[in-house]
Design a protein around this motif. Structure first.
Motif, PDB file in Angstrom:
ATOM      1  N   ILE A 116       3.075  -6.790  10.456  1.00 55.64           N
ATOM      2  CA  ILE A 116       3.936  -5.616  10.572  1.00 55.64           C
ATOM      3  C   ILE A 116       5.201  -6.025  11.315  1.00 55.64           C
ATOM      4  N   THR A 117       6.339  -5.510  10.876  1.00 51.28           N
ATOM      5  CA  THR A 117       7.635  -5.936  11.410  1.00 51.28           C
ATOM      6  C   THR A 117       8.150  -4.934  12.440  1.00 51.28           C
ATOM      7  N   GLY A 118       8.376  -5.417  13.651  1.00 50.62           N
ATOM      8  CA  GLY A 118       8.832  -4.519  14.707  1.00 50.62           C
ATOM      9  C   GLY A 118      10.039  -5.055  15.453  1.00 50.62           C
ATOM     10  N   ARG A 119      10.580  -4.208  16.266  1.00 51.25           N
ATOM     11  CA  ARG A 119      11.634  -4.608  17.202  1.00 51.25           C
ATOM     12  C   ARG A 119      11.659  -3.589  18.340  1.00 51.25           C
ATOM     13  N   TYR A 120      12.172  -4.027  19.470  1.00 48.47           N
ATOM     14  CA  TYR A 120      12.339  -3.126  20.599  1.00 48.47           C
ATOM     15  C   TYR A 120      13.736  -2.517  20.539  1.00 48.47           C
ATOM     16  N   ARG A 121      13.788  -1.188  20.474  1.00 46.81           N
ATOM     17  CA  ARG A 121      15.055  -0.469  20.525  1.00 46.81           C
ATOM     18  C   ARG A 121      15.345  -0.153  21.986  1.00 46.81           C
ATOM     19  N   ASN A 122      16.475  -0.630  22.455  1.00 50.75           N
ATOM     20  CA  ASN A 122      16.867  -0.429  23.848  1.00 50.75           C
ATOM     21  C   ASN A 122      17.919   0.662  23.960  1.00 50.75           C
ATOM     22  N   ALA A 123      17.909   1.346  25.083  1.00 45.88           N
ATOM     23  CA  ALA A 123      18.888   2.396  25.348  1.00 45.88           C
ATOM     24  C   ALA A 123      19.493   2.183  26.727  1.00 45.88           C
ATOM     25  N   ILE A 124      20.754   2.576  26.871  1.00 44.56           N
ATOM     26  CA  ILE A 124      21.444   2.478  28.160  1.00 44.56           C
ATOM     27  C   ILE A 124      22.241   3.753  28.398  1.00 44.56           C
ATOM     28  N   TYR A 125      22.197   4.248  29.627  1.00 44.98           N
ATOM     29  CA  TYR A 125      22.967   5.433  30.010  1.00 44.98           C
ATOM     30  C   TYR A 125      23.706   5.096  31.295  1.00 44.98           C
ATOM     31  N   PHE A 126      25.039   5.185  31.246  1.00 45.68           N
ATOM     32  CA  PHE A 126      25.903   4.768  32.356  1.00 45.68           C
ATOM     33  C   PHE A 126      26.711   5.952  32.844  1.00 45.68           C
ATOM     34  N   LEU A 128      29.719   6.672  35.265  1.00 42.39           N
ATOM     35  CA  LEU A 128      30.793   6.103  36.074  1.00 42.39           C
ATOM     36  C   LEU A 128      31.165   7.060  37.198  1.00 42.39           C
ATOM     37  N   ASN A 129      31.277   8.316  36.844  1.00 41.63           N
ATOM     38  CA  ASN A 129      31.537   9.379  37.816  1.00 41.63           C
ATOM     39  C   ASN A 129      31.116  10.698  37.177  1.00 41.63           C
ATOM     40  N   VAL A 130      31.393  11.800  37.863  1.00 40.00           N
ATOM     41  CA  VAL A 130      30.922  13.107  37.385  1.00 40.00           C
ATOM     42  C   VAL A 130      31.409  13.397  35.967  1.00 40.00           C
ATOM     43  N   ASN A 131      32.629  12.996  35.657  1.00 42.07           N
ATOM     44  CA  ASN A 131      33.231  13.365  34.376  1.00 42.07           C
ATOM     45  C   ASN A 131      33.096  12.313  33.282  1.00 42.07           C
ATOM     46  N   HIS A 132      32.596  11.141  33.609  1.00 43.92           N
ATOM     47  CA  HIS A 132      32.559  10.061  32.625  1.00 43.92           C
ATOM     48  C   HIS A 132      31.149   9.471  32.517  1.00 43.92           C
ATOM     49  N   HIS A 133      30.480   9.871  31.425  1.00 47.94           N
ATOM     50  CA  HIS A 133      29.149   9.373  31.108  1.00 47.94           C
ATOM     51  C   HIS A 133      29.209   8.647  29.765  1.00 47.94           C
ATOM     52  N   TYR A 134      28.480   7.540  29.657  1.00 45.09           N
ATOM     53  CA  TYR A 134      28.491   6.747  28.429  1.00 45.09           C
ATOM     54  C   TYR A 134      27.056   6.350  28.101  1.00 45.09           C
ATOM     55  N   SER A 135      26.738   6.301  26.817  1.00 51.41           N
ATOM     56  CA  SER A 135      25.378   5.949  26.436  1.00 51.41           C
ATOM     57  C   SER A 135      25.348   5.247  25.085  1.00 51.41           C
ATOM     58  N   SER A 136      24.262   4.533  24.858  1.00 49.07           N
ATOM     59  CA  SER A 136      24.084   3.864  23.572  1.00 49.07           C
ATOM     60  C   SER A 136      22.607   3.569  23.332  1.00 49.07           C
ATOM     61  N   MET A 137      22.217   3.728  22.070  1.00 49.52           N
ATOM     62  CA  MET A 137      20.935   3.212  21.609  1.00 49.52           C
ATOM     63  C   MET A 137      21.213   2.490  20.286  1.00 49.52           C
ATOM     64  N   ASP A 138      22.384   1.877  20.244  1.00 53.83           N
ATOM     65  CA  ASP A 138      22.864   1.193  19.049  1.00 53.83           C
ATOM     66  C   ASP A 138      21.986  -0.021  18.732  1.00 53.83           C
ATOM     67  N   MET A 139      21.971  -0.392  17.457  1.00 51.79           N
ATOM     68  CA  MET A 139      21.187  -1.564  17.056  1.00 51.79           C
ATOM     69  C   MET A 139      21.722  -2.850  17.670  1.00 51.79           C
ATOM     70  N   SER A 140      22.952  -2.825  18.153  1.00 50.22           N
ATOM     71  CA  SER A 140      23.524  -4.027  18.779  1.00 50.22           C
ATOM     72  C   SER A 140      22.820  -4.378  20.083  1.00 50.22           C
ATOM     73  N   ILE A 141      22.086  -3.429  20.676  1.00 51.98           N
ATOM     74  CA  ILE A 141      21.346  -3.744  21.906  1.00 51.98           C
ATOM     75  C   ILE A 141      19.834  -3.738  21.665  1.00 51.98           C
ATOM     76  N   ALA A 142      19.446  -3.743  20.394  1.00 50.13           N
ATOM     77  CA  ALA A 142      18.029  -3.895  20.050  1.00 50.13           C
ATOM     78  C   ALA A 142      17.687  -5.383  19.987  1.00 50.13           C
ATOM     79  N   THR A 143      16.415  -5.707  20.131  1.00 48.14           N
ATOM     80  CA  THR A 143      16.009  -7.105  19.992  1.00 48.14           C
ATOM     81  C   THR A 143      16.024  -7.496  18.517  1.00 48.14           C
ATOM     82  N   GLU A 144      15.971  -8.792  18.278  1.00 45.95           N
ATOM     83  CA  GLU A 144      15.793  -9.268  16.914  1.00 45.95           C
ATOM     84  C   GLU A 144      14.409  -8.831  16.420  1.00 45.95           C
ATOM     85  N   PRO A 145      14.265  -8.554  15.110  1.00 40.05           N
ATOM     86  CA  PRO A 145      12.943  -8.180  14.605  1.00 40.05           C
ATOM     87  C   PRO A 145      11.954  -9.335  14.713  1.00 40.05           C
ATOM     88  N   PHE A 146      10.693  -8.993  14.815  1.00 40.69           N
ATOM     89  CA  PHE A 146       9.637  -9.991  14.898  1.00 40.69           C
ATOM     90  C   PHE A 146       8.432  -9.461  14.125  1.00 40.69           C
TER      91      PHE A 146
END
Length: 202
Positions: A116-126, A128-146
């Motif tokens: 079975i082919t899997g990968r770990y999908r990673n997420a990040i939530y940053f 910076l201050n009260v008014n500036h929040h940034y997030s991603s769960m893009d495939m660019s931060i996922a592991t290579e499939p295995f």
């Protein structure tokens, strides 16, 4: 800029320091604060929701730029409601031991023809201050499939049971039989791009 990485794991902190080093970011971890940490109920349904919950809690507690990460395991062959996601070790409400995890995921591979082919999908939530929040769960931060297979490697490392079932797609070898095992390069590049784009806009 000094940024808090919401983790007490020294290994994760060192790996992240390597990722952001070219960006002139000084990272500190929760252990560096030497103070009481808030209790966090990670009750999100996705890695991104959990990353946000943690980042918001740490920002409210320490009032400094902070990010948190979370991850989940996803398989190509499974429907959305069948995915382990953030509950990699929990099945039907039960927390599995290392041996039970190997048995469960080997059985899962068997149900799908032996692999079975899997990968770990990673997420990040940053935050910076009260008014500036940034997030991603893009495939660019996922592991290579295995590939996960039915027969475990003889080598075991406590706390990382699925590594013994993992096969490298390019070589067809168990991860434990690779001369160089580095599945983090693509994740490093994605994390670096995430922060670079944020600071380029400011």
């Amino acid at each position: 800029m000094k940024i808090l990485y919401g983790t007490t794991n020294k290994g994760k902190l060192q790996a992240m320091e390597k990722s952001v080093k070219p960006l002139n970011i000084e990272l500190i971890g929760l252990n560096d604060l030497k103070c009481e940490l808030p209790f966090i109920n990670e009750n999100g349904k996705t890695p991104l929701e959990n990353a946000e919950i943690k980042a918001r809690a740490y920002y409210e507690a320490f009032h400094m730029p902070v990010f948190s990460c979370d991850s989940g395991l996803y398989f190509d062959e499974l429907e959305e409601d069948e995915q382990p996601g953030i509950h990699v070790r929990r099945v039907n409400g039960k927390e599995l031991s290392d041996d039970e995890m190997i048995e469960h995921y080997a059985s899962l591979a068997k149900q799908h023809g032996g692999k079975i082919t899997g990968r770990y999908r990673n997420a990040i939530y940053f935050i910076l201050n009260v008014n500036h929040h940034y997030s991603s769960m893009d495939m660019s931060i996922a592991t290579e499939p295995f590939i996960l297979v039915t027969k475990p490697h003889s080598k075991r490392v406590e706390g990382f049971p699925l590594d013994s079932l993992s096969i490298d797609i390019k070589t067809g070898k168990y991860y434990y039989d690779l001369e160089v095992k580095d599945v983090s390069t693509s994740v490093d590049d994605g994390i670096r791009k995430f922060f670079a784009e944020i600071f380029e806009k400011r």
